[in-house]
Design a protein around this motif. Structure first.
Motif, PDB file in Angstrom:
ATOM      1  N   ALA A 108      37.692 -44.680  77.743  1.00 24.75           N
ATOM      2  CA  ALA A 108      37.915 -43.241  77.764  1.00 24.75           C
ATOM      3  C   ALA A 108      39.339 -42.984  77.309  1.00 24.75           C
ATOM      4  O   ALA A 108      40.217 -43.823  77.473  1.00 24.75           O
ATOM      5  N   ILE A 109      39.570 -41.834  76.745  1.00 17.65           N
ATOM      6  CA  ILE A 109      40.869 -41.520  76.160  1.00 17.65           C
ATOM      7  C   ILE A 109      41.600 -40.467  76.986  1.00 17.65           C
ATOM      8  O   ILE A 109      40.994 -39.511  77.468  1.00 17.65           O
ATOM      9  N   GLY A 110      42.893 -40.660  77.111  1.00 18.86           N
ATOM     10  CA  GLY A 110      43.772 -39.655  77.708  1.00 18.86           C
ATOM     11  C   GLY A 110      43.538 -39.405  79.184  1.00 18.86           C
ATOM     12  O   GLY A 110      43.202 -40.311  79.946  1.00 18.86           O
ATOM     13  N   ASP A 111      43.709 -38.142  79.561  1.00 16.52           N
ATOM     14  CA  ASP A 111      43.587 -37.751  80.967  1.00 16.52           C
ATOM     15  C   ASP A 111      42.225 -38.102  81.543  1.00 16.52           C
ATOM     16  O   ASP A 111      42.123 -38.531  82.693  1.00 16.52           O
ATOM     17  N   LYS A 112      41.174 -37.926  80.744  1.00 13.55           N
ATOM     18  CA  LYS A 112      39.827 -38.231  81.232  1.00 13.55           C
ATOM     19  C   LYS A 112      39.696 -39.706  81.585  1.00 13.55           C
ATOM     20  O   LYS A 112      39.043 -40.065  82.556  1.00 13.55           O
TER      21      LYS A 112
END
Length: 78
Positions: free
Chosen positions: A6-10
């Motif tokens: 998963a990428i970033g904040d998620k």
């Protein structure tokens, strides 16, 4: 062992939900820039995910230095 991508904040939120280890991959460019800025005496850095957010903060802090990049570089082919 299951692997979730998963990428970033998620991705960080998902790791927290799963009580898992999050591996963060940085393009080195950002961490090198931050290190150089800190060495030059920058006391505070605001990191944002979207260009619009950076410009909003710049309007609130007109004396701030706005630094960033949005384009991905492709690896050179030899």
């Amino acid at each position: 062992m299951p692997v979730h991508i998963a990428i970033g904040d998620k991705g960080c939120q998902r790791a927290n939900e799963l009580r898992a280890v999050a591996i963060i991959v940085d393009a080195l460019r950002a961490s090198a820039t931050l290190s150089a800025l800190m060495a030059l005496g920058v006391e505070e850095v605001w990191v944002v995910a979207e260009v619009a957010e950076a410009w909003r903060l710049k309007r609130e802090m007109p004396d701030a230095l706005l630094v960033g990049g949005t384009k991905k570089r492709e690896s050179a082919r030899l």
